[in-house]
Enzyme design. Structure first.
Site, mmCIF file in Angstrom:
data_model
loop_
_atom_site.group_PDB
_atom_site.id
_atom_site.type_symbol
_atom_site.label_atom_id
_atom_site.label_comp_id
_atom_site.label_asym_id
_atom_site.label_seq_id
_atom_site.Cartn_x
_atom_site.Cartn_y
_atom_site.Cartn_z
ATOM 1 C CG HIS A 39 -2.215 1.002 1.299
ATOM 2 N ND1 HIS A 39 -1.921 2.295 0.614
ATOM 3 C CD2 HIS A 39 -3.259 0.823 1.556
ATOM 4 C CE1 HIS A 39 -3.044 2.989 0.687
ATOM 5 N NE2 HIS A 39 -4.164 1.808 1.129
ATOM 6 C CB CYS A 73 -9.337 7.140 1.498
ATOM 7 S SG CYS A 73 -9.142 7.150 3.312
ATOM 8 C CB CYS A 126 -8.577 4.579 6.156
ATOM 9 S SG CYS A 126 -9.870 3.744 5.021
ATOM 10 C CB CYS A 127 -12.971 7.489 5.184
ATOM 11 S SG CYS A 127 -12.781 6.102 3.807
ATOM 12 C CD GLU A 140 -11.331 -0.760 0.177
ATOM 13 O OE1 GLU A 140 -10.194 -0.528 0.207
ATOM 14 O OE2 GLU A 140 -11.861 -0.207 0.919
HETATM 15 ZN ZN LIG Z 1 -10.596 5.193 3.632
#
Ligand SMILES: [Zn+2]
Length: 643
Positions: free
Chosen positions: A201, A340, A406-407, A322
């Site tokens: 990532h 994100c 994460c967002c 995603e």
């Molecule tokens: Zn995210």
């Protein structure tokens, strides 16, 4: 240990801050009726809320346990460390704007815990340090061997960014030293003739380039370049497949490892990873002068704007992986468009703009900012979207937190850095990138100048800019962005176009007289000798206009969207009853009203639509970013068109 950054002069520090994401405190002040309340909500609600969530979900305890300060086992996912780093980064940039001794003490206490969690050789990854046998799924049997899945490098990339923010906000070296010790370890492990492995990532590339900008140490730049260049080469770790629950990690397209980065010309795979990588390509080009990285980033951008971006600026249409879809694969109800990915899209477009001075990147940045980004955060600051669909059957709603969160944390770290996008210095003067009420003291080619922008944008198109040079008669060029939405299309690439033409055009006056301008790169440049008290008035045509997508976009075929300036509107059930079967004639008259008491104060549109029964009714559209704040219900951006 000796810190590599302790011997800089004040000027050098200031220069560094300019190079980093955020301008120096006090240099730019945002005082805007649209953005200031959002930045404040982020500061007083979202950031403390996320810290509480990090405590309650064991994310902070993971560091305490790894550091031997507490007993227990690791909880949550292998990448949860990154959430703590990201929210510290957000809190630190917020501290640079608004001092808060209590927040400062709290952040410092977290830095102490993080410092304890670092192993002697610099390694930091709580799940392995706590118990290297019973680790979070996907952590990899040994250090680094399954980096494709483990997120070991992803996590620390966020740590570098957080540590830099902490240093800039507090002047402390504690956290940056933790980051530098870790980067040293990563540098010793990875590289040509060392572990020739790319991160599963992307993110560390951005963090390393920021470390380079801060310290001037070329090895961080070299390592970032390595992590980009090593992608797309057959790596040893691609030979053993990931365990079944992480099967997607066997797909080199998902990981953007299907080709060397310089040969990639189609945006494919995981959209956030892609967005971070395309950002890093532009960063690397800026620092090394190697244009080929910039060219690759621009090629990928062309691919996105031609067929892989929503009218909201959202990218990554597919839930599976995603990921970016095929060209024109832009479903509305199942649009993934992770929040994100909007953050990444803003970073990416900003870097491309900095590299080229071309406003076409700011058009995408602005659109993402006002739509696909802030849709991700509810009006209370504590409810969030992970995907941001453009249509709902009423089953979709905001959540207070996510297992993979994460967002929310990504928006929280971006909001306090918003000011960096408003203005930019050029070789000839200053550019106005975004229309946001703010004041800046800038050192331009024409000397020191204070520039002030006042506007009620995006609810009004009137912008007043006062230019006050320290010395009268200063020669400089003031560039005013000419938004693409004042013309035929919301942004470049030809994917969307306005059906209706605007009645008015953008106008610029200097001291009450029509300005002499030179247009280039999407800007109107006013080149003159400026005197104290000079005023520029801009009027932007904020008319509601209907938009259509290219015919190839099946999901939008026979449908129209409506926008005003950068704002995309939607119909929501709360105002209109069921909305998905309504039809609209794009020649219908649309009325704009600012409603101060609705959804924190938003502009709304009213126009006639037809119900399936043929009955005509007046409907109200609200800004897309403000939907899903009044309970469940249907929503649509693309309305069926009467033809
Ligand atoms: Zn995210």
């Amino acid at each position: 240990m000796v810190c590599a950054i302790s011997c800089r002069t004040v000027q050098e520090e200031e220069e560094i801050i300019r190079w980093l994401a955020t301008p120096a405190p006090g240099e730019v002040l945002i005082r805007d009726s649209f953005w200031s309340p959002r930045i404040e909500l982020n500061r007083v609600e979202t950031i403390p809320y996320i810290f509480r969530q990090c405590e309650q979900t064991g994310r902070i305890d993971n560091f305490a346990i790894a550091g031997g300060l507490k007993k227990g086992s690791h909880t949550g996912a292998r990448y949860n460390d990154s959430d703590v780093f990201k929210i510290i980064e957000g809190a630190c940039y917020s501290l640079m704007e608004t001092p808060d001794p209590e927040l400062r003490r709290y952040v410092d206490s977290l830095v102490t815990i993080i410092t304890a969690a670092q192993e002697d050789d610099g390694y930091l990854y709580t799940t392995r340090t706590i118990d290297s046998i019973n680790m979070a799924p996907g952590a990899g049997r040994e250090r680094w061997i399954d980096e494709r899945v483990s997120h070991e490098l992803y996590n620390v990339g966020h740590m570098y960014e957080a540590a830099i923010a902490h240093h800039l906000a507090t002047g402390s070296y504690t956290f940056i030293n933790v980051a530098l010790r870790n980067a040293e370890l990563v540098y010793n492990e990875f590289g040509w003739d060392k572990r020739e492995i790319a991160p599963g990532h992307q993110e560390i590339e951005i963090g390393l380039i920021k470390l380079y900008r801060l310290t001037g140490e070329s090895k961080w730049l070299e390592l970032a370049q390595f992590f980009l260049d090593v992608r797309g080469r057959p790596g040893e770790y691609m030979h053993h497949p990931a365990e079944s629950r992480f099967e997607v990690y066997n797909d080199s397209v998902y990981l953007q490892m299907h080709k060397p980065v310089l040969e990639q010309s189609e945006a494919v795979g995981h959209a956030v990873r892609g967005g971070y990588m395309y950002t890093a390509l532009a960063d690397l080009s800026e620092e090394t002068g190697y244009n080929r990285y910039l060219k690759a980033s621009q090629r990928l951008w062309d691919d996105v704007v031609r067929g892989k971006i929503y009218i909201t600026g959202g990218i990554g249409s597919k839930e599976h992986g995603e990921a970016f879809g095929e060209p024109y694969e832009l479903p509305n109800m199942t649009a993934y468009t992770e929040t994100c990915a909007s953050v990444a899209n803003i970073f990416w477009n900003h870097r491309l703009y900095r590299a080229t001075g071309d406003a076409k990147y700011l058009d995408v940045l602005e659109r993402t900012l006002y739509n696909g980004l802030i849709s991700g955060i509810g009006s209370d600051g504590c409810h969030f979207f992970y995907p941001n669909p453009l249509e709902s059957d009423g089953s979709f709603e905001r959540a207070g937190w996510f297992e993979c969160s994460c967002c929310p944390v990504n928006v929280a770290r971006l909001m306090p850095t918003l000011k960096q996008y408003v203005w930019s210095l050029t070789d000839e003067g200053v550019n106005v990138n975004l229309f946001i009420s703010s004041q800046a003291r800038l050192s331009t080619i024409g000397g020191e100048v204070v520039i002030k922008q006042e506007t009620d944008y995006p609810w009004s198109g009137t912008v007043r800019i006062s230019v006050d040079p320290d010395t009268d008669g200063s020669l400089l060029s003031l560039g005013i962005r000419i938004p693409s939405w004042t013309g035929k299309a919301p942004f470049a690439g030809g994917l969307y176009r306005y059906i209706t033409s605007p009645d008015k055009r953008m106008r610029i006056k200097v001291n009450g007289k029509r300005a002499q301008v030179r247009t280039a790169n999407g800007f109107a440049f006013i080149e003159r000798n400026w005197n104290r008290g000079d005023v520029v008035e801009i009027s932007l045509p904020m008319e509601p206009r209907f938009i259509e997508a290219r015919d190839e976009v099946e999901a939008d075929r026979g449908r129209v969207a409506v926008g005003v300036g950068p704002i995309v509107y939607c119909l929501e059930e709360a105002d209109n009853g069921p909305v998905r079967d309504l039809t609209v004639d794009h020649n219908t008259k649309v009325e704009f009203t600012f409603e101060p008491d609705l959804l924190g104060g938003v502009g709304t549109l009213t126009f006639k639509a037809k119900a399936p029964s043929g009955e005509e009714k007046k409907v109200k559209a609200i800004p897309y970013f403000s939907w899903a704040n009044r309970g469940r219900g249907e929503m649509t951006v693309w309305i069926k068109s009467e033809k």
